[in-house]
Design a protein around this motif. Structure first.
Motif: not given
Ligand SMILES: NC(=O)c1ccc[n+]([C@@H]2O[C@H](COP(=O)([O-])OP(=O)(O)OC[C@H]3O[C@@H](n4cnc5c(N)ncnc54)[C@H](O)[C@@H]3O)[C@@H](O)[C@H]2O)c1
Length: 257
Positions: A93-98
């Protein structure tokens, strides 16, 4: 340690790398206790390998669960002298994800299960291992923990996962030193990309592409190859305080999208 004398507690032992370790130990004449949250798979594997295997349903993040599982498996196997920590979760999971900013709850889940869970199982088994009579080498027990090559080659989206695995690597030498006077060794395995149920959510073409990135052999790792290494570590008394990459020389890079 003679593998025929091994009574190993294996977390995550109902699936993937843990299951392969349970099989490798039992095939070599040792005994294995499966600790897993998945009752159905744990029970099935234990029944297949009985009387050389037993199981306890437990969450590695719970002190009470692990204390109970240790009592149950010590009783079922007639003692414990090895612990292989395989229970873990993956994911990216990206920190600023979708879905917006990653929550602390999401981040902490990786740390809780992969890192604190490994520590909790060490905490819960240490007294038992320390009380074992020493063998001719002076050895009373061995810990084999599972990190990941993501501890060093973390990919975008793996900040929680790679941090948790970095912690598992870092505890190796620290604990090997702390337990040296007890005759207990501590090792870590860093798998590359292994063909386990954890990867089964990826589409076939993605798994094939991942396998192609491996220098040699150009394929995903076989869980049995992990089981063999875990067994070797248990058997070889001079392996201590070190981590071993099991990755076919894979070094994951980074590419600008
Ligand atoms: N498969 C890979 O490519 C790969 C690569 C590097 C590292 N690893 C690590 O290897 C370990 C095993 O992975 P796998 O691929 O065999 O996965 P898997 O999903 O096949 O097996 C993991 C097992 O752990 C159990 N588990 C999960 N959370 C638990 C908890 N809180 N308490 C008790 N049991 C729990 C699951 O029920 C499952 O049986 C993990 O720590 C993973 O991070 C895997």
């Amino acid at each position: 340690m003679d593998v025929r004398q091994v009574k190993a507690l294996v977390t995550g032992g109902a699936s993937g790398l843990g299951e392969a370790t349970v099989r490798a130990i039992v095939e070599a004449g040792g005994k294995a206790g499966i600790v897993d949250m998945d009752r159905e798979r744990a029970e099935k594997l234990s029944a297949e390998l009985a009387p050389s295997a037993a199981f306890a349903v437990a969450d590695v993040t719970s002190e009470q669960d692990i204390d109970r599982a240790v009592i149950e498996l010590k009783d079922a196997l007639g003692g414990l002298n090895a612990v292989v920590n395989c229970a873990g979760i993956g994911g990216s999971v990206k920190i600023m994800g979708k879905d917006g900013l990653m929550s602390m709850e999401r981040f902490n889940r990786w740390l809780q299960i992969n890192l604190a869970g490994t520590f909790n199982v060490i905490r819960g088994t240490l007294e038992t291992l320390t009380e074992n009579p020493p063998n001719e080498e002076g050895e009373r027990g061995v810990y084999v923990n599972t990190a990941s090559i993501a501890a060093f080659d973390g990919q975008v989206g793996q900040v929680g996962y790679s941090s948790s695995k970095g912690g598992v690597v870092s505890m190796t030498l620290t604990l090997a030193r702390e337990f040296a006077t007890n005759g207990i060794r501590v090792m870590a395995i860093l798998p590359g990309i292994m063909n386990t149920p954890m990867l089964s959510r990826l589409p076939d073409h993605v798994r094939a592409r991942l396998g192609d990135q491996v220098p040699f052999p150009p394929r995903l790792g076989n869980p049995a190859e992990f089981g063999k290494l875990a067994r070797h570590i248990i058997e070889n008394p001079y392996l201590n305080g070190e981590f071993i990459r099991l990755d076919g020389a894979l070094r994951m890079g980074w590419a600008r999208k």
